[in-house]
Design an enzyme around this catalytic site. Sequence first.
Site, PDB file in Angstrom:
ATOM      1  N   GLY A  42       0.850  -1.181   0.000  1.00 46.33           N
ATOM      2  CA  GLY A  42       0.000   0.000   0.000  1.00 46.33           C
ATOM      3  C   GLY A  42       0.883   1.226   0.000  1.00 46.33           C
ATOM      4  CE1 TYR A  43       3.288   2.616  -4.285  1.00 45.84           C
ATOM      5  CE2 TYR A  43       1.323   1.248  -4.217  1.00 45.84           C
ATOM      6  CZ  TYR A  43       2.592   1.501  -4.705  1.00 45.84           C
ATOM      7  OH  TYR A  43       3.164   0.635  -5.602  1.00 45.84           O
ATOM      8  CB  ILE A  44       2.598   6.166   3.369  1.00 36.98           C
ATOM      9  CG1 ILE A  44       2.542   4.862   4.165  1.00 36.98           C
ATOM     10  CG2 ILE A  44       2.514   7.367   4.288  1.00 36.98           C
ATOM     11  CD1 ILE A  44       3.705   4.683   5.121  1.00 36.98           C
TER      12      ILE A  44
ATOM     13  CD  GLU B  38      -1.978   9.827   1.365  1.00 35.96           C
ATOM     14  OE1 GLU B  38      -1.796  10.025   0.146  1.00 35.96           O
ATOM     15  OE2 GLU B  38      -1.654  10.647   2.230  1.00 35.96           O
TER      16      GLU B  38
END
Length: 154
Positions: free
Chosen positions: A27-29, A76
């Site tokens: 996942g992407y921060i 996010e």
Amino acid sequence: MEIERKYLIKSSAPDLQGFKALDIIQGYISFSPTIRLRKQNDSYFLTVKSSGLLEREEFELPISHESFENLWKKIESYPVEKIRYLIPLENGLTAELDVYKNDLEPLRTVEVEFESVEASEAFIPPEWFAEEVTFDHRYKNGNIARNRLNDIKI
């Protein structure tokens, strides 16, 4: 520096049994800059990537399970789940074939990483590679995490 080319694959891809497989969830921060969290089997990583398509700076740091769990709450994006198969190619190269899971299941891509831009330009893909998508931002994992399969040809 990460230098890699990315392709779709033909239905005639090799039988994947017997190749090393990595179970990945990521996942992407952040997307600017790109900051990715990844669980790969029982290992955890925080990765920062610069912008770019063929050539990008990449910093990957191993993190603890506890750090991963705490940071995961801050992603996010939708998570991207896939199984990555490591397939040896000629000249010491490795094809990293990703078989996406869940709502991304029809998607399969393959990446090859190179020591130099010149080596990437000299690369002749195997028969089972299909259309190159290196320069198509829609196939970047960050975009897939945000937009799923919208506007992507499978």
